[in-house]
Scaffold this active site. Structure first.
Site: not given
Ligand code: PGA
Length: 867
Positions: A387, A534, A572, A704, A497, A139
């Site tokens: 994913r 999310d 998380r 996002r 989510e 991420h």
């Molecule tokens: P994602 O992750 O956008 O890949 O679902 C969100 C996050 O880590 O806060």
């Protein structure tokens, strides 16, 4: 007020001096004096509560265009150095404390459990079954370049050596100077393969050492308290990865990338084991062995070395075989090691032999460490998850059903989809048409499934479906995998989510578990992923937290009813609004029964570095996870009382309404967000391989969660963490303050949420946010900004009332002081950033744009996280 530890202050001062000298050498004394003056003014501004900062602003305003960048860099690098010193201080404190029993140590927990009546069998049995799977993701929240991270690590190492009395000042000055003369912003986005390699580097540089040490100490503590050691194949903490497997909204993660990363992780494991065996072979020069080993190696003078030479050769062949595949010239898999057992078997033979011959002490050394590594890292270091978004799978079925002239799959209702999928799952005929030309997007999904199907089972984790809501989302993926010939029943995991998907999660799982076909597929094991960030972006922090809690309770009940074991996978993030915070507290705050011997949880971005980048800290974090999961399994806290539940329900509803009233319904909100924060500009920061948006069109909903939170952190309004909670808490404080006090005292879930809110509020700063508004926001939108700031101020007062304190973080002076100490260094970056945003929006200039990026990186360093 407890003072920051003297040793920490000395380190910060010394590193600051090194930086000052470097700056002076390059840019001269006059420039250094300017930086120093800015720092002093910022400090005075804070101390005298002079919110106007006139002098500071005019000093910043006097900077020439050429000076802006180095000033931003000076503060940014100072904050990075302060972080290193703080991190080092944590390690130092940990080492100082290690003789004592830390309150959350495993030894203490074993004792507590045994005092509470748990037998040795129950505790050791519970530990034996424990499975904490930490899932490293790519991420995009690590703002620092890998090159700099290496230098930061070297500085940390110097500080360690300095504590031992070694002379390292020269090296420190050199490193600080290297940092100063290196660009802190990447020129290009990393590729997904580079991201994956970085994940492997964390394992190589830290976890490879940390894991056997952690297991050794666990073994010792078990022996000491319970009189029973840790079996060699037992490893309560393991690692998985999303790096190179998570393609949700990231077109750069292709089937080819996933294949490459799968091979690379296998290669990396073989290489690390190769090096281990090499060392082990050098050490195991003993000549006595048992008959089993003698039979295996024949009459040779050094039986262990003889056997290990074979193992080393096999690992060498394995590396060559993988490399050949990576190079596109595959060779036959002859004499290669693919499965753990093949590597374990000869090592266990050595272990038995050493023990049989009275050399336990040798068996328990390096050899045992290696056996424990195999238990944790297997033959692939990590298991790779895949994913993909639910829509992309539906897209595949749309094209298939169109080809067969059955209509449009996406237009079908859920029962019709399920009927179709189940019929296909039970059919012996292939579903994928032969003469069919799928679109490129569909082809990519299918190619990924093919890569997954052709990979060894031991290299794969779960296939996670983001934005899942219905049973057909899961069945569809199973069908696709079957169609391309997967040979095992891969875990296919829905990720719920949004708030409504969380609320429907138990219904979805209940429907799936009611299908005989599905029950047969999962063989008693169901995994469900909960999306924290999310859902918080969708519903506000409070309503989302309550939605997550209830979903987990309901899922636990549904799985129990169907007699299926549930593993919850917690998605998380690092920051509070993305479900971050101390893992130990979070696990103990879960609903009772939901932590049944294990969990999976994502570890992301800069958190991977903070939590696992240094072996000592990694060991501590593994201990904390193990202790929390064991405690939550064996001795969970009771569920909430009915009046707490209804109070929470009321607050969640109110929070949801108020949050959406601003974020979704206020017609000015999106405009305000875009004007007052660096949201648009953040997308240019080349943090990770994936784009900032799921789609290029659309408003907040297409953004996002990470840039959403990142943007509000930069301006210190921290809106995602408190908006909605403020109104909900206001009403509750007015009517039910004593009830809130008891909820805080006795309900870990509520306490954890309030504590997290308190932490974020302590980092917020309405005056800084006001400055962004003053520079960047039109008169018309300022009304909204000022109402949000007054709501932020109210939130602070409300939390103080619930905490019954006159100051935020009154019980946590170390963190409070760390924030206070940093503020004078972050403030100039905020002021510069607002100015740079203004100029970038009117007259873009590449020099100023770089300074803008540096300011973002510096503020993130100062806040200790990005998004
Ligand atoms: P994602 O992750 O956008 O890949 O679902 C969100 C996050 O880590 O806060």
């Amino acid at each position: 007020m407890a003072d920051l530890h003297e040793a920490l202050r000395d380190d910060v001062r010394m590193l600051g001096d090194c930086l000052g000298q470097t700056i002076e050498t390059q840019l001269g004394e006059a420039f250094l004096q300017k930086v120093e003056r800015i720092r002093k003014l910022a400090k005075a501004g804070r101390q005298e509560d002079n919110s106007e900062y006139h002098e500071l602003l005019s000093a910043l305003g006097e900077l020439s265009e050429d000076e802006v960048l180095p000033v931003a860099r000076a503060f940014t690098q100072f904050l990075n150095l302060a972080n290193i010193a703080e991190e080092h201080h944590r390690v130092r404190r940990r080492l100082e404390d290690s003789g004592k029993d830390a309150p959350e140590s495993l030894g203490q927990l074993f004792r507590r459990l045994s005092d509470r009546g748990f037998s040795v069998r129950e505790i050791a049995g519970g530990l034996g079954k424990l499975s904490v799977d930490l899932v490293l993701t790519a991420h995009p929240t690590e703002v620092n370049r890998r090159t700099l991270i290496h230098k930061f690590d070297d500085i940390a190492d110097c500080l360690k050596r300095l504590d031992r009395g070694e002379k390292v000042q020269h090296r420190l000055r050199e490193l600080v100077s290297q940092i100063w003369h290196t660009d802190e912003i990447r020129q290009q986005r990393p590729t997904p393969v580079e991201e994956a390699k970085w994940g492997f580097a964390v394992i190589e540089n830290s976890l490879w050492q940390a894991v056997p040490k952690f297991l050794r100490s666990l073994d010792e503590q078990l022996q000491e308290v319970l009189g029973e050691g840790l079996p060699l194949d037992c490893c309560p903490v393991r690692y998985s990865s999303w790096m190179g497997g998570d393609r949700d909204g990231n077109p750069n993660v292709t089937a080819r990338v996933t294949r490459e990363v799968l091979l690379l992780s296998r290669w990396m494991a073989a290489d690390l084991y190769y090096r281990d065996i090499d060392q082990l072979r050098a050490e195991l020069s003993m000549n006595r062995c048992n008959s089993e080993l003698r039979e295996r190696v024949g009459d040779v003078p050094e039986p262990y070395r003889a056997l290990l030479a074979d193992v080393r050769a096999a690992l060498g062949r394995t590396k060559v075989w993988i490399k050949a595949q990576l190079d596109g010239n595959p060779i036959p898999a002859e004499g290669v090691l693919l499965h753990e057992q093949e590597l374990l078997q000869p090592l266990l033979l050595c272990h038995r032999s050493l023990q049989d011959c009275g050399m336990q002490i040798i068996a328990q050394g390096r050899l045992q460490d290696m056996l424990r590594r195999i238990a944790c890292f297997g033959m692939t270091l990590v298991k790779l998850d895949i994913r993909q978004n639910a829509d992309r799978h539906a897209g595949v079925f749309d094209e298939i059903t169109a080809f067969y002239e059955l209509g449009c799959y996406s237009d079908w209702d859920e029962p019709r989809r399920q009927k179709f999928l189940l019929a296909e799952l039970n059919s012996r005929r292939p579903l994928l048409p032969r003469a069919w030309q799928p679109s490129a997007l569909v082809q990519e999904v299918l190619d990924t499934c093919k890569v997954v199907a052709s990979a060894e089972e031991n290299s794969l984790g779960s296939y996670v479906i983001s934005m899942a809501s219905q049973p057909s989302d899961v069945l569809g993926v199973i069908l696709l995998l079957q169609e391309v010939g997967i040979g095992h029943n891969m875990r296919v995991v829905p990720l719920f989510e949004t708030l409504s998907d969380l609320q429907g999660a138990h219904g979805c799982i209940d429907a799936l578990l009611s299908l005989d076909w599905y029950q047969d597929y999962i063989q008693g094991q169901q995994e469900v992923m909960i999306g924290y960030s999310d859902s918080a972006k969708d519903a506000g922090q409070l309503a989302a937290a309550w939605g997550q809690f209830q979903a987990q309770e309901e899922l636990t009940a549904v799985c129990r009813r169907h007699q299926v074991h549930l593993t919850l996978f917690h998605g998380r993030g690092g920051t509070v609004a993305r479900g971050g915070g101390p893992s130990h507290t979070a696990i103990l705050a879960q609903p009772p029964g939901s932590v049944d011997h294990g969990l999976r949880v994502t570890e992301q971005g800069e958190m991977i570095r903070f939590k696992f980048g240094i072996p000592e800290i990694a060991i501590r974090n593994m201990e904390l996870y193990t202790a929390a999961v064991l405690q939550a399994t064996l001795d969970p806290v009771p569920g909430p009382q009915p009046q707490w539940r209804s109070q929470m329900e009321r607050m969640a509803l109110r929070g949801l309404k108020e949050y959406r009233a601003v974020v979704r319904e206020d017609e000015h909100f999106v405009q305000y967000f875009r004007a007052a924060t660096p949201e648009q500009e953040l997308a240019k920061l080349p943090l990770g391989s994936r784009p900032a948006k799921r789609r290029t069109d659309g408003g907040i909903e297409s953004l996002r969660a990470i840039p959403w939170i990142f943007a509000w952190t930069q301006t210190r309004l921290m809106l995602p963490a408190w908006l909605g909670s403020d109104s909900a808490l206001q009403e509750a404080v007015a009517d039910q303050l004593p009830l809130l006090h008891s909820m805080y005292r006795d309900w870990p879930f509520f306490r954890a949420n309030i504590d997290m809110l308190e932490m974020v509020l302590a980092k917020s700063d309405p005056d800084i946010a006001a400055y962004y508004d003053a520079r960047l926001v039109s008169e018309e939108l300022r009304v909204l900004g000022s109402s949000l700031r007054s709501r932020l101020r109210d939130s602070v007062e409300l939390v103080k009332q619930i905490r019954q304190q006159t100051q935020l973080l009154a019980e946590n002076p170390v963190i409070r002081q760390s924030i206070e100490v940093r503020n004078p260094y972050i403030d100039p970056l905020h002021f510069l950033q607002a100015e740079l945003l203004l100029r970038d929006r009117t007259q873009p200039d590449s020099r100023l744009e770089r300074a803008l990026m540096v300011s973002m990186s510096g503020i993130s360093a100062g806040m200790r996280n990005t998004g």
